[in-house]
Design a protein around this motif. Structure first.
Motif, mmCIF file in Angstrom:
data_model
loop_
_atom_site.group_PDB
_atom_site.id
_atom_site.type_symbol
_atom_site.label_atom_id
_atom_site.label_comp_id
_atom_site.label_asym_id
_atom_site.label_seq_id
_atom_site.Cartn_x
_atom_site.Cartn_y
_atom_site.Cartn_z
ATOM 1 N N HIS A 19 -32.801 -33.745 72.418
ATOM 2 C CA HIS A 19 -31.749 -32.744 72.585
ATOM 3 C C HIS A 19 -30.827 -32.720 71.376
ATOM 4 C CE1 HIS A 19 -28.453 -30.435 74.304
ATOM 5 N NE2 HIS A 19 -27.640 -31.421 73.989
ATOM 6 N N PRO B 293 -39.939 -24.789 76.653
ATOM 7 C CA PRO B 293 -38.865 -23.944 76.107
ATOM 8 C C PRO B 293 -37.788 -23.597 77.128
ATOM 9 C CG PRO B 293 -41.032 -23.093 75.492
ATOM 10 C CD PRO B 293 -41.259 -24.157 76.530
ATOM 11 N N ASP B 294 -38.129 -23.652 78.430
ATOM 12 C CA ASP B 294 -37.150 -23.324 79.466
ATOM 13 C C ASP B 294 -36.206 -24.483 79.773
ATOM 14 O OD1 ASP B 294 -37.900 -20.672 80.001
ATOM 15 O OD2 ASP B 294 -39.576 -21.341 81.245
ATOM 16 N N SER B 295 -36.494 -25.670 79.243
ATOM 17 C CA SER B 295 -35.634 -26.819 79.514
ATOM 18 C C SER B 295 -34.394 -26.763 78.624
ATOM 19 C CB SER B 295 -36.382 -28.128 79.258
ATOM 20 O OG SER B 295 -35.485 -29.224 79.312
ATOM 21 N N PRO B 296 -33.198 -26.753 79.200
ATOM 22 C CA PRO B 296 -31.979 -26.755 78.373
ATOM 23 C C PRO B 296 -31.772 -28.073 77.636
ATOM 24 C CG PRO B 296 -31.416 -26.977 80.704
ATOM 25 C CD PRO B 296 -32.893 -26.720 80.646
ATOM 26 N N THR C 108 -32.236 -31.040 68.251
ATOM 27 C CA THR C 108 -32.147 -29.578 68.249
ATOM 28 C C THR C 108 -30.715 -29.117 67.955
ATOM 29 O OG1 THR C 108 -31.780 -29.476 70.654
ATOM 30 C CG2 THR C 108 -34.056 -29.409 69.888
ATOM 31 N N GLU C 109 -29.728 -29.854 68.489
ATOM 32 C CA GLU C 109 -28.333 -29.507 68.222
ATOM 33 C C GLU C 109 -27.960 -29.814 66.766
ATOM 34 O OE1 GLU C 109 -26.252 -28.011 70.700
ATOM 35 O OE2 GLU C 109 -28.329 -27.821 71.387
ATOM 36 N N ASN D 129 -34.334 -30.003 75.946
ATOM 37 C CA ASN D 129 -35.096 -30.142 74.697
ATOM 38 C C ASN D 129 -35.612 -28.828 74.131
ATOM 39 O OD1 ASN D 129 -36.729 -30.501 77.146
ATOM 40 N ND2 ASN D 129 -38.469 -30.754 75.792
ATOM 41 N N ARG D 130 -35.464 -27.732 74.853
ATOM 42 C CA ARG D 130 -35.744 -26.382 74.341
ATOM 43 C C ARG D 130 -37.060 -26.290 73.565
ATOM 44 N NH1 ARG D 130 -31.441 -23.498 75.630
ATOM 45 N NH2 ARG D 130 -29.395 -24.502 75.810
ATOM 46 N N CYS E 72 -36.885 -35.098 79.374
ATOM 47 C CA CYS E 72 -37.125 -33.790 78.769
ATOM 48 C C CYS E 72 -38.176 -33.014 79.563
ATOM 49 C CB CYS E 72 -37.602 -33.953 77.326
ATOM 50 S SG CYS E 72 -36.371 -34.641 76.206
ATOM 51 N N LYS F 212 -32.073 -24.700 87.409
ATOM 52 C CA LYS F 212 -30.772 -24.663 86.752
ATOM 53 C C LYS F 212 -29.675 -24.581 87.804
ATOM 54 C CE LYS F 212 -32.706 -22.606 82.585
ATOM 55 N NZ LYS F 212 -32.733 -21.449 81.650
#
Length: 732
Positions: free
Chosen positions: A227, A89-92, A230-231, A94-95, A71, A540
């Motif tokens: 992850h 927050p920029d990590s897809p 959050t989903e 763990n946001r 993460c 990314k």
């Protein structure tokens, strides 16, 4: 071409971008690259006088290394010291969220038991030595070891560390890389690859109206828990999807389910085929290759085998049919048996029959830079390494990010096998069991002091490479980053190829600069792009599109064999906390209550009250759990959230080394596993051991948070309401 020049293909390989497909084919790199161009004077990246404002914290992006999910994190630094970690927050992946293991990473960094200088075994004892002596000894030993007699043993590795590691193995003329992990969907990946064409497809939880999970603790320890948490929040919002959890022992995910169903371990595949049987009778299409298997398990027959009633089986099938699209998951209990592959295939069959493939299961695509992709660890590699050591096939072994001496069951006899390897080097941060068995210990910097890039095996919709940068100067001057250690090893064998980079930071910066322009956006220069990359903490990238192509093999589930001598099923459960034992040296996680039992600082056995009553076991009794391979002694915790035929023991304790917080605490359940492996993949069957219990006559109270307050005393202090009634009266 001179010795200081390499061709463009070779340069891309050194930088980790080779075999990247069309994206790099048109980049503007020259046909040859002079390595001197990559050479630079590297100052200390963290110069306190440049940014320190007394009392003011500054946040830096990096990567969490507490598990293989990788993460993204933000670290708060004040006056040159890392103080707090949060999600990026920029990590897809763990946001912006971070689990308790990630939060506790700061405590590993400041742990008083860190190894701070090289150690060499002299007269049977590890003794401090200097760096020159350490590197000279390594150079001497590896130069005398034929390639096939050299091996690396690691945990999951990825990113540019994986690039350099593979380069070192190749330079040694070896193919021996044993990647070891106890927790992971090892069998499930093989099933996905065979049945869908992709090992780790993307799971779209928020599109599912119902999730049927057979042992997949996706909120706790499965694949990428932060992850999926959050989903899962998206799944529960809006129309609020329904979760059905089937497992032998209640997990964190089971505790959050709408319907929790206990099942006899090893019978999950039978349940899946019985559900498919009901769906088939309702008109669902069954692939030709699976008709015989599905037809063999009527609900009544499956009920006798699984312990799940026929009515409940039919109810679950009806829910799946009513809530479409759905998503069916297979976790560790499904995979962890001698025929785990067949059981996991039966579970995946449900997704194919229900039309979930293409809706809630979609392709993640091929990661564009395969050199950087994760080399995921497995228990199969643990077994293979133990066999190689036992059969004296190795002269030199290097260890990093894995503790096989702790995680290997007794039947592998790994401590004895290691004695047959003449020279063992542990690249370690802490004195764990494997480091204690090594001949030379190289002290590593913590991940909060080090550079790196990482690629998670499971990639969300936006694929990415997470970037690791040091949050502060190294606390101990004689520690070294793993990337720097790899570069030093490579320079011992191929100095002309790697001499251009003074250290790993220089190598990594040049690697990022060598990306094609399409990845750099509107950055005005390589320096600007590097700064932007460090600020965001993630690169990314676009995964190559592909299509899932479902195909179903013939499924054969064997009949369960009775075992009167060992009547109970052992469930070695993983925790979001101590994990597989790697975090047992962190007191924050030792004192963090187990999410279900609330026990701290100990090992316990979860037993159903009815089973305990039959055996004359009371809460807190010290019991002996014996398998064919040995026994452990733990305290009893009576709990209705386990199947009556199950005794569940958490992993993580029972260390014989690993510092003051872990040593001689609790018991290591992995030690008593039977020598059973999955017939198809060779993975160790973690749930394939039968045990018996005996009361030792001792009673020692467990330390349980809020003990005595987990009962309503028959007074209905907490009022419950059904989900349907809530929707009618209070819901939107």
């Amino acid at each position: 071409m001179s010795g200081s020049e390499i061709n463009r293909r070779g340069f891309l390989k050194l930088m980790g971008w080779s075999a990247a497909g069309a994206g790099l084919a048109g980049c503007d790199l020259p046909s040859t690259v002079t390595l001197e161009q990559g050479k630079e004077t590297v100052m200390s990246y963290l110069s306190p006088e440049e940014y320190v404002i007394p009392g003011i914290g500054v946040w830096y992006a990096s990567t969490c290394m507490q598990c293989a999910a990788f993460c993204g994190i933000h670290g708060r630094v004040r006056e040159g010291h890392a103080l707090k970690l949060e999600g990026n927050p920029d990590s897809p992946l763990n946001r912006g969220k971070l689990c308790q293991m990630g939060q506790a990473g700061i405590q590993g960094h400041y742990n008083p038991d860190r190894i701070t200088q090289p150690l060499l075994r002299k007269d049977g004892k590890l003794t401090p030595i200097g760096w020159d002596e350490a590197w000279n000894l390594i150079g001497q030993k590896i130069s005398n070891a034929p390639g096939e007699r050299f091996a690396w043993v690691t945990g999951t590795v990825s990113g540019h560390q994986a690039v350099l590691l593979a380069a070192h193995i190749e330079a040694m003329g070896s193919k021996n890389h044993f990647a070891v992990e106890v927790i992971g969907p090892h069998v499930g990946r093989a099933v996905n690859r065979d049945m869908l064409g992709e090992a780790m497809p993307r799971l779209v939880l928020d599109k599912a109206k119902l999730i049927l999970s057979l042992g997949a603790d996706f909120l706790g320890t499965w694949v990428s828990p932060t992850h999926f948490a959050t989903e899962y929040a998206k799944f529960r919002s809006g129309s609020r999807g329904m979760l059905v959890q089937v497992e032998p022992k209640m997990t964190l995910t089971g505790g959050n389910a709408d319907l929790w169903v206990p099942i006899r371990p090893g019978t999950e595949g039978v349940l899946a085929l019985a559900i498919a049987n009901v769906l088939m009778k309702g008109g669902a299409k069954v692939p030709e290759s699976a008709i015989a298997a599905v037809s063999a398990y009527e609900p009544a027959k499956a009920a006798d085998i699984t312990g799940v009633s026929a009515e409940r089986i039919e109810k679950i099938a009806a829910l799946l049919k009513e809530h479409s699209p759905s998503l069916v998951l297979a976790g560790a209990p499904v995979e962890g048996h001698a025929h785990g592959y067949q059981a996991a295939a039966a579970v995946q069959l449900l997704n194919i029959m229900l039309g979930n493939v293409g809706q809630t299961i979609v392709p993640a695509g091929d990661f564009p830079f395969p050199q950087l992709a994760a080399k995921s660890g497995s228990t199969r590699d643990l077994i293979a390494f133990a066999d190689a050591a036992k059969n004296q096939k190795l002269d030199v072994a290097f260890f990093y990010g894995a503790n096989p001496v702790y995680s290997a069951p007794q039947f592998l006899a790994l401590p004895e096998a290691l004695q047959k390897i003449p020279f063992k080097v542990a690249f370690a941060q802490f004195p764990d069991e494997t480091a204690e068995a090594a001949d030379l210990v190289i002290p590593l910097a913590s991940y909060l002091e080090d550079w790196g890039t990482h690629v998670a095996a499971y990639q969300p919709e936006q694929a990415g490479i997470t970037v690791q940068q040091p949050l502060m100067e190294r606390m101990y001057k004689d520690t070294i980053g793993f990337g720097d250690a790899l570069l030093r090893l490579l320079k011992l064998g191929k100095p002309e190829q790697y001499a251009a980079w003074e250290d790993y930071y220089a190598y990594l910066r040049n690697a990022v600069a060598s990306l094609p322009a399409e990845y750099k956006g509107d950055a005005a220069s390589d320096n600007v792009f590097w700064s932007q990359t460090l600020q965001k903490g993630v690169l990314k990238v676009a995964a190559a599109a592909q299509e899932l192509k479902p195909q179903v093999p013939e499924i054969k589930l064997p009949d369960a064999q009775p075992n009167e001598g060992y009547p109970l099923y052992l469930v070695p459960s993983a925790q979001l906390g101590l994990w597989d034992g790697r975090h047992a040296n962190l007191p924050w996680l030792q004192e963090a209550p187990d999410q279900i039992s609330k026990v701290v600082w100990d090992t316990w056995a979860e037993i159903h009250p009815a089973t305990a009553a039959k055996l004359g076991i009371k809460e807190d009794d010290v019991i002996e759990i014996a398998s064919e391979q040995g026994s452990i002694k733990v305290k009893a915790y009576l709990f209705k959230g386990v199947h009556p035929d199950v005794v569940a023991v958490p992993m993580g304790q029972g260390h014989e080394a690993y510092g003051r917080y872990a040593k001689n605490r609790g018991a290591n359940v992995l030690k008593i596993l039977n020598p059973v492996a999955d017939a198809k993949t060779g993975e160790l069957a973690l749930y394939g051991t039968r045990v018996k219990l005996a009361n030792t006559g001792k009673n020692e109270p467990l330390v349980i948070e809020g003990r005595g307050n987990n009962s309503q005393r028959g007074r209905k202090l907490v009022v419950t309401i059904s989900a349907d009634q809530f929707r009618k009266t209070e819901g939107a």
